[in-house]
Design a protein around this motif. Structure first.
Motif, mmCIF file in Angstrom:
data_model
loop_
_atom_site.group_PDB
_atom_site.id
_atom_site.type_symbol
_atom_site.label_atom_id
_atom_site.label_comp_id
_atom_site.label_asym_id
_atom_site.label_seq_id
_atom_site.Cartn_x
_atom_site.Cartn_y
_atom_site.Cartn_z
ATOM 1 N N TYR A 7 76.128 88.533 66.019
ATOM 2 C CA TYR A 7 76.189 87.410 65.094
ATOM 3 C C TYR A 7 77.631 86.945 64.917
ATOM 4 O O TYR A 7 78.556 87.755 64.844
ATOM 5 N N GLN B 90 72.584 95.209 60.989
ATOM 6 C CA GLN B 90 73.663 94.567 60.239
ATOM 7 C C GLN B 90 74.528 95.596 59.530
ATOM 8 O O GLN B 90 74.017 96.620 59.053
ATOM 9 N N PHE C 134 69.205 90.722 56.046
ATOM 10 C CA PHE C 134 68.308 89.611 56.335
ATOM 11 C C PHE C 134 66.885 89.927 55.873
ATOM 12 O O PHE C 134 66.418 91.067 55.968
ATOM 13 N N ASP D 121 64.458 85.399 58.120
ATOM 14 C CA ASP D 121 65.810 84.963 58.494
ATOM 15 C C ASP D 121 66.169 85.308 59.935
ATOM 16 O O ASP D 121 67.154 84.790 60.468
ATOM 17 N N LEU D 122 65.426 86.209 60.546
ATOM 18 C CA LEU D 122 65.867 86.785 61.815
ATOM 19 C C LEU D 122 65.917 85.759 62.938
ATOM 20 O O LEU D 122 66.931 85.631 63.641
ATOM 21 N N SER E 10 68.663 83.110 62.396
ATOM 22 C CA SER E 10 69.996 83.697 62.548
ATOM 23 C C SER E 10 70.308 83.959 64.013
ATOM 24 O O SER E 10 71.442 83.740 64.471
#
Length: 452
Positions: free
Chosen positions: A146, A276, A286, A290-291, A294
């Motif tokens: 990310y 994360q 998350f 959201d995965l 993102s």
């Protein structure tokens, strides 16, 4: 052609960008007898070949030799020819393994019979085949670090898999060890394929909070969370059985060190999995919804980054290397320090001169160039000029003159003459941008440097 000529010295110097092209150290070369560099003895086949913007290898043997850089900080994810991933925080942050369970058996995907890997600068893509998958079965994996947070996003999907196939994932925490040079290839006491492997003792002090969407692991160095896009069966297992997926799934940790393992159905629908680094000053874990967004955002970020400057030449190696150069040049920029680092892996510290600053103007990061110049020009030595040049140091066989080096006009405390290359990059910036106002502002810096 003029712009291309300006890029070529950077491409040559930023060897980091060309790591996918050159042969990584394999078990065969590591154990081969030494031989002199004579004609006919220096050539060896390249392990990777370009396909468009990607570098590709079939059934490579290396682990952790291909870094995925995220944002402009020291965090990264190390992957390789085989699909296992190591978080670097900096320091070992933990390993993610992916596996498969079917009625016919269980295996880690890095042990599959056929693994095709492609490095698309900023991403790692795998296509996996194995007898456990059937004659037409395939598993496809995409991994990206990310850019907006510290973590790893992975997407997994199957094709023509046997009924009842399950994805297995396991996380072994790290111990925070940084190594000699941050896990750089060839710099550690053992090959990085060994250096970044999980060791059960790393997990001894880790505390876990497990739920149906993953887990939170609070370890020695950091807290790592894992989240899946669909419900999974997650529990703790005996860390000593890390290398045996079937035994690992059947185990319980007892009083020993534990790793987190999970299973969920695997078919043609994409599964998102995120690891994360979480904490007080970091983004929250998350939610499952959201995965996918993102992951897509990170993928767009690196797509834009690798296409920042493109070239079209008759050489497919050079064309593919341009995208890797873009990503590598971004990786040596530190957003918090507003400066170019010595390297994205080893020696990740501010450095006055050498090669990195040239990339900023050549790739269009003129604002970053100004920020990097500002970090150093304000540190220029303005102490009184010595009445006479200091003599060379007899303790260094007259090879060094530290008092003279660190006098009026110098800009770093390094034992190298970093001023020379830094000022050359500064002059190139002025010529490239035509910024007369900035030229006037740094004119005293140039005068002091030339007098020095």
């Amino acid at each position: 052609m003029k712009r291309l000529a300006s890029l070529l010295p950077i491409a040559v110097c930023l060897g980091l960008a060309f790591a996918p092209v050159h042969a990584a150290e394999s078990p065969e070369t590591r154990n081969a007898p030494l031989h002199p560099n004579l004609r006919g003895q220096v050539a060896r086949p390249l392990r990777y070949h370009p396909e468009g913007a990607d570098f590709v290898i079939d059934n490579g043997t290396e682990f952790f030799n291909r870094s995925l850089y995220g944002g402009n900080d020291a965090f990264r994810v190390d992957g390789g020819d085989r699909p296992e991933f190591s978080l670097y925080l900096p320091g070992r942050g933990g390993n993610l393994r992916l596996g498969l369970r079917t009625a016919a058996g269980t295996l880690w995907l890095h042990d599959a019979a056929d693994v095709a890997m492609r490095y698309r600068p900023g991403e790692l893509l795998y296509e996996i085949a194995d007898p456990l998958l059937g004659p037409e079965g395939r598993i496809r994996i995409a991994a990206v670090a990310y850019a907006a947070s510290q973590g790893l996003g992975v997407q997994i999907r199957g094709e023509h898999l046997p009924a009842g196939a399950e994805l297995l994932f396991a996380f072994g925490p790290g111990n925070g060890q940084k190594g000699q040079r941050g896990g750089d290839i060839g710099s550690e006491r053992v090959p990085i394929s060994e250096f970044f492997q999980f060791v059960p003792d790393f997990a001894r002090d880790t505390r876990y909070d497990v739920d149906e969407r993953g887990f939170v692991a609070a370890g020695r160095r950091a807290t790592i969370s894992a989240t899946t896009s669909s419900p999974a069966h997650v529990r703790l297992a005996d860390a000593r059985l890390w290398n045996d997926p079937a035994a690992l799934l059947a185990s319980s940790p007892g009083a020993g060190p534990a790793v987190a393992v999970g299973t969920l159905p695997l078919g043609d629908a994409t599964i998102d999995l995120a690891l994360q680094v979480t904490g007080a000053a970091l983004p929250a874990r998350f939610a499952p919804a959201d995965l996918a967004p993102s992951f897509d955002a990170a993928r767009r970020h690196f797509s834009d980054l690798r296409d920042r400057v493109r070239i079209d030449t008759p050489d497919p190696w050079l064309n593919a290397a341009m995208g890797a150069l873009n990503v590598a040049a971004d990786a040596v920029w530190d957003g918090e320090q507003h400066a170019i680092m010595h390297g994205a892996i080893a020696w990740r510290m501010k450095l006055l001169g050498w090669r990195g600053p040239y990339a900023l103007d050549a790739l269009g990061w003129h604002e970053r160039a100004r920020a990097n110049f500002g970090v150093w020009t304000e540190r220029q030595d303005v102490s009184p000029i010595p009445a006479a040049p200091p003599p060379a140091d007899p303790r260094a066989n007259l090879a060094r003159n530290e008092p003279g080096l660190h006098s009026n006009g110098a800009m770093s405390s390094s034992h190298y003459d970093m001023n020379l290359v830094f000022v050359d990059a500064l002059l190139r910036h002025l010529l490239w941008t035509g910024d007369v106002a900035y030229a006037r502002a740094v004119w005293p810096v140039l005068e002091r440097h030339l007098a020095w």
